[in-house]
Design an enzyme around this catalytic site. Structure first.
Site, mmCIF file in Angstrom:
data_model
loop_
_atom_site.group_PDB
_atom_site.id
_atom_site.type_symbol
_atom_site.label_atom_id
_atom_site.label_comp_id
_atom_site.label_asym_id
_atom_site.label_seq_id
_atom_site.Cartn_x
_atom_site.Cartn_y
_atom_site.Cartn_z
ATOM 1 N N CYS A 192 0.804 -1.220 0.000
ATOM 2 C CA CYS A 192 0.000 0.000 0.000
ATOM 3 C C CYS A 192 0.840 1.275 0.000
ATOM 4 C CB CYS A 192 -0.931 0.010 1.208
ATOM 5 S SG CYS A 192 -1.900 -1.491 1.366
ATOM 6 N N HIS A 222 -3.146 6.807 1.965
ATOM 7 C CA HIS A 222 -3.562 5.508 1.427
ATOM 8 C C HIS A 222 -5.031 5.300 1.749
ATOM 9 C CE1 HIS A 222 -4.164 1.396 0.587
ATOM 10 N NE2 HIS A 222 -4.109 0.990 1.837
ATOM 11 N N ASN A 282 -10.248 -0.205 -1.278
ATOM 12 C CA ASN A 282 -8.806 -0.243 -1.061
ATOM 13 C C ASN A 282 -8.150 -0.851 -2.296
ATOM 14 O OD1 ASN A 282 -6.168 -0.827 -0.316
ATOM 15 N ND2 ASN A 282 -6.703 -1.573 1.724
#
Length: 312
Positions: A113, A238, A268
């Site tokens: 990430c 993120h 995500n």
């Protein structure tokens, strides 16, 4: 030239949209359960004939077009991804082939990430050192391919997509110094392991770490750029979970900044999440050319990396 800048950005998402209602037909969940816990309402899912390098190439082509450049202008390709199934050729080489970039250095960066902000720092260093002239920096992940769609704790989180940036030399620094690091002893809190590989995480551990340990680290990234959090016009964290993004942005102290909340629409998307959200803010005009924006990635490996950039 004593600095670098982001000349342009671009993003791409697959056409298929998966809603919370759709997920409720797959696992024991509901729209209310998902939105109250992670804030996600929809996510884009790539088909079996849409590999990671195709997502990456679409985003990169848009960034190149926005910069007014051709593939021949690029001599470094960096792709941040953790969902490359094959070991070789890597994603960067495949993207270069798709775009017709003639002879670039081509490397993948797997920091999950936080991959894009690591790759952006690497491009900044390479261009300033004279090892490259112009770089394509891409974050791309197909999380749907490493997800157990019967596990309601993870399948509600993920989406697919890509975002890209063109990095080039500049008279004034447009990419601030990176602040990066990791917590190796917590590295198993976010995992993509096994055969076939599957995404898993210790959600509560990640939440506590992100909301308590990351704010002072993010503030130091601002300090390295010679700014205070109040100077920021934008914050792109993120896009893991709205319940992480909102308190983290508040604790950083970016009181005047537009905070990216693309997780609501995109889920995500791992390494794609920061460039995807950043590109959307630029496209929407929510931030203006020259505005200082904090990009800050965190997650897998319990790694983190952030820098302040100037909006293209």
């Amino acid at each position: 030239m004593n600095g670098t800048r982001i000349a342009a950005v671009g993003h791409y998402q697959p056409a298929k949209v998966l809603t919370n209602k759709d997920l409720a037909g797959l696992v024991d969940t509901s729209d209310e359960w998902i939105t109250s816990r992670v804030g996600i309402r929809t996510r884009h899912i790539a088909g079996p004939d849409e590999p990671v390098d195709e997502l990456a190439a679409h985003a990169a082509a848009k960034a190149l077009a926005a910069a007014g450049l051709t593939p021949g202008d690029i001599d470094l390709v960096l792709v941040a991804t953790s969902t490359a199934i094959d070991r070789s050729p890597n994603m960067a080489a495949r993207v270069a082939a798709r775009l017709g970039i003639p002879s670039p250095a081509a490397m993948d960066v797997n920091v999950v990430c936080a991959g894009f902000t690591h790759a952006l720092a690497t491009a900044d260093h390479a261009v300033r050192a004279g090892a490259a002239t112009r770089a394509l920096v891409i974050g791309a992940d197909k999380m749907s391919e490493v997800t157990d769609w019967s596990d309601r704790t993870t399948c509600v989180l993920v989406g697919d997509g890509a975002g890209a940036a063109v990095v080039e030399a500049a008279a004034e620094p447009g990419i601030g110094p990176v602040l990066w690091g990791s917590v190796p002893e917590m590295g198993n809190a976010v995992r993509i392991e096994g055969t076939p590989p599957r995404f898993a995480q210790k959600g509560q551990s990640v939440y506590r770490w992100a909301t308590t340990q990351l704010p002072p680290i993010a503030r130091k990234a601002c300090e390295k750029a010679g700014l205070t959090p109040a100077d920021l016009a934008g914050v792109v964290l993120h896009q893991a979970n709205l319940r992480i993004i909102e308190p983290l942005a508040e604790k950083i102290g970016a009181v005047n900044a537009v905070v990216a909340r693309d997780v609501v629409q995109s889920g995500n998307t791992s390494a794609a999440s920061i460039p995807l959200a950043f590109s959307k803010l630029v496209e929407q005009g929510a931030i203006r050319t020259g505005d200082p924006v904090l990009l800050f990635g965190f997650g897998g490996n319990l790694s983190y990396a952030g820098q302040v950039v100037r909006c293209p």
